[in-house]
Design a protein around this motif. Structure first.
Motif, PDB file in Angstrom:
ATOM      1  N   UNK A 174     -10.105   8.171  -6.043  1.00 43.84           N
ATOM      2  CA  UNK A 174     -10.024   6.660  -6.878  1.00 43.84           C
ATOM      3  C   UNK A 174      -8.662   6.240  -7.181  1.00 43.84           C
ATOM      4  N   UNK A 175      -7.860   7.095  -7.994  1.00 43.59           N
ATOM      5  CA  UNK A 175      -6.766   6.803  -8.398  1.00 43.59           C
ATOM      6  C   UNK A 175      -5.751   6.961  -7.453  1.00 43.59           C
ATOM      7  N   UNK A 176      -5.738   7.823  -6.580  1.00 40.98           N
ATOM      8  CA  UNK A 176      -4.888   7.621  -5.144  1.00 40.98           C
ATOM      9  C   UNK A 176      -4.971   6.551  -4.469  1.00 40.98           C
ATOM     10  N   UNK A 177      -6.345   6.213  -4.180  1.00 44.19           N
ATOM     11  CA  UNK A 177      -6.824   4.943  -3.387  1.00 44.19           C
ATOM     12  C   UNK A 177      -6.138   3.655  -3.886  1.00 44.19           C
ATOM     13  N   UNK A 178      -6.258   3.767  -5.453  1.00 37.20           N
ATOM     14  CA  UNK A 178      -5.729   2.469  -6.006  1.00 37.20           C
ATOM     15  C   UNK A 178      -4.272   2.419  -6.078  1.00 37.20           C
ATOM     16  N   UNK A 179      -3.691   3.367  -6.213  1.00 35.39           N
ATOM     17  CA  UNK A 179      -2.037   3.448  -6.112  1.00 35.39           C
ATOM     18  C   UNK A 179      -1.628   3.425  -5.007  1.00 35.39           C
ATOM     19  N   UNK A 180      -2.186   3.860  -3.905  1.00 32.41           N
ATOM     20  CA  UNK A 180      -1.593   3.524  -2.511  1.00 32.41           C
ATOM     21  C   UNK A 180      -2.091   2.089  -2.233  1.00 32.41           C
ATOM     22  N   UNK A 181      -3.216   1.486  -2.657  1.00 31.48           N
ATOM     23  CA  UNK A 181      -3.420   0.078  -2.159  1.00 31.48           C
ATOM     24  C   UNK A 181      -2.527  -0.699  -2.791  1.00 31.48           C
ATOM     25  N   UNK A 182      -1.762  -0.390  -4.010  1.00 31.94           N
ATOM     26  CA  UNK A 182      -0.793  -1.407  -4.473  1.00 31.94           C
ATOM     27  C   UNK A 182       0.497  -1.221  -3.886  1.00 31.94           C
ATOM     28  N   UNK A 183       0.778  -0.486  -3.032  1.00 31.61           N
ATOM     29  CA  UNK A 183       2.222  -0.181  -2.325  1.00 31.61           C
ATOM     30  C   UNK A 183       2.482  -1.664  -1.585  1.00 31.61           C
ATOM     31  N   UNK A 184       3.715  -1.961  -1.522  1.00 32.88           N
ATOM     32  CA  UNK A 184       3.720  -3.148  -0.822  1.00 32.88           C
ATOM     33  C   UNK A 184       3.591  -3.264   0.747  1.00 32.88           C
ATOM     34  N   UNK A 185       2.680  -4.284   1.077  1.00 33.87           N
ATOM     35  CA  UNK A 185       2.291  -4.505   2.535  1.00 33.87           C
ATOM     36  C   UNK A 185       1.122  -3.590   3.087  1.00 33.87           C
ATOM     37  N   UNK A 186       0.641  -2.791   1.948  1.00 28.61           N
ATOM     38  CA  UNK A 186      -0.898  -2.043   2.238  1.00 28.61           C
ATOM     39  C   UNK A 186      -1.888  -2.943   1.950  1.00 28.61           C
ATOM     40  N   UNK A 187      -2.760  -3.355   3.129  1.00 32.86           N
ATOM     41  CA  UNK A 187      -3.882  -4.316   2.956  1.00 32.86           C
ATOM     42  C   UNK A 187      -5.056  -3.344   2.385  1.00 32.86           C
ATOM     43  N   UNK A 188      -5.271  -2.012   2.840  1.00 31.76           N
ATOM     44  CA  UNK A 188      -6.307  -1.434   2.500  1.00 31.76           C
ATOM     45  C   UNK A 188      -5.875   0.293   2.341  1.00 31.76           C
ATOM     46  N   UNK A 189      -6.144   0.899   1.575  1.00 36.73           N
ATOM     47  CA  UNK A 189      -6.039   2.553   1.645  1.00 36.73           C
ATOM     48  C   UNK A 189      -7.505   2.948   1.440  1.00 36.73           C
ATOM     49  N   UNK A 190      -7.479   4.327   2.196  1.00 37.05           N
ATOM     50  CA  UNK A 190      -8.570   5.211   2.022  1.00 37.05           C
ATOM     51  C   UNK A 190      -8.225   6.648   1.858  1.00 37.05           C
TER      52      UNK A 190
END
Length: 195
Positions: free
Chosen positions: A114-130
């Motif tokens: 969950x933490x990795x997903x949230x932090x990766x999803x906040x990267x510039x230009x990332x629409x969705x992370x899984x």
């Protein structure tokens, strides 16, 4: 618990494989002309596995076919349950964390995901992370899928992910390494007519 289930899976798969290999090998050997033992199901290469008398013995009994169908349905359900149980266990449930005092702690795998997903999803230009954790408790690895906006450079997004989210997760869990398999996909927009 997971080690016990893994051992049970391996033992069951090994036993089923050995039984199927022995039966198949014996049928093949008899079919090629080897003389079978006296207790074997058929007598030679021209004998059938089920004769006409054996196939038609229970034809008039009303209970026979429902019992056969129910037994086969139960076997099918057990096989499907086993398959789902094996596939679902691919996700890592917990990660061992070195606390520095010689004891250690256990971190829930879903919390780290969950933490990795949230932090990766906040990267510039990332629409969705899984993110999915795999590997072993003492040596986890990750599978990450990022859906990138059309304007994002994949190299830049990968660099920000490895130096940001993955480095933070590795450092906070005191892991020596956190290997990652990253799949980058671009957002596809439908073409629109301009009138």
């Amino acid at each position: 618990m997971r080690a016990v289930l893994r051992t049970v899976d391996r033992v069951l798969l090994g036993l089923v494989g050995l039984v199927l290999l022995a039966l198949g090998g014996a049928v093949l050997a008899v079919g090629l002309g080897a003389s079978p033992p006296t207790w074997w199901l058929h007598d030679g290469p021209h004998d059938v596995l089920l004769g006409e008398a054996e196939r038609t013995r229970w034809r008039d009994a009303g209970w026979w076919w429902p019992v056969v169908i129910a037994a086969l349905a139960v076997l099918l359900l057990l096989a499907l349950w086993w398959l789902v149980a094996v596939v679902r266990r691919r996700r890592l449930a917990e990660v061992l964390v070195d606390t520095g005092d010689g004891e250690g702690a256990v971190l829930r795998g879903r919390a780290l995901e969950g933490v990795l997903t949230q932090e990766a999803g906040r990267l510039d230009g990332v629409e969705r992370a899984k993110v999915r954790l795999t590997g072993r408790r003492h040596a986890p690895s990750t599978r990450i899928r990022l859906l990138l906006a059309p304007h994002v450079d994949p190299g830049t997004a990968l660099h920000e992910l490895t130096t940001g989210a993955l480095a933070h997760a590795r450092d906070s869990a005191h892991l020596a390494a956190l290997p990652a398999e990253v799949r980058l996909h671009g957002v596809r927009h439908r073409p629109e007519r301009v009138g």
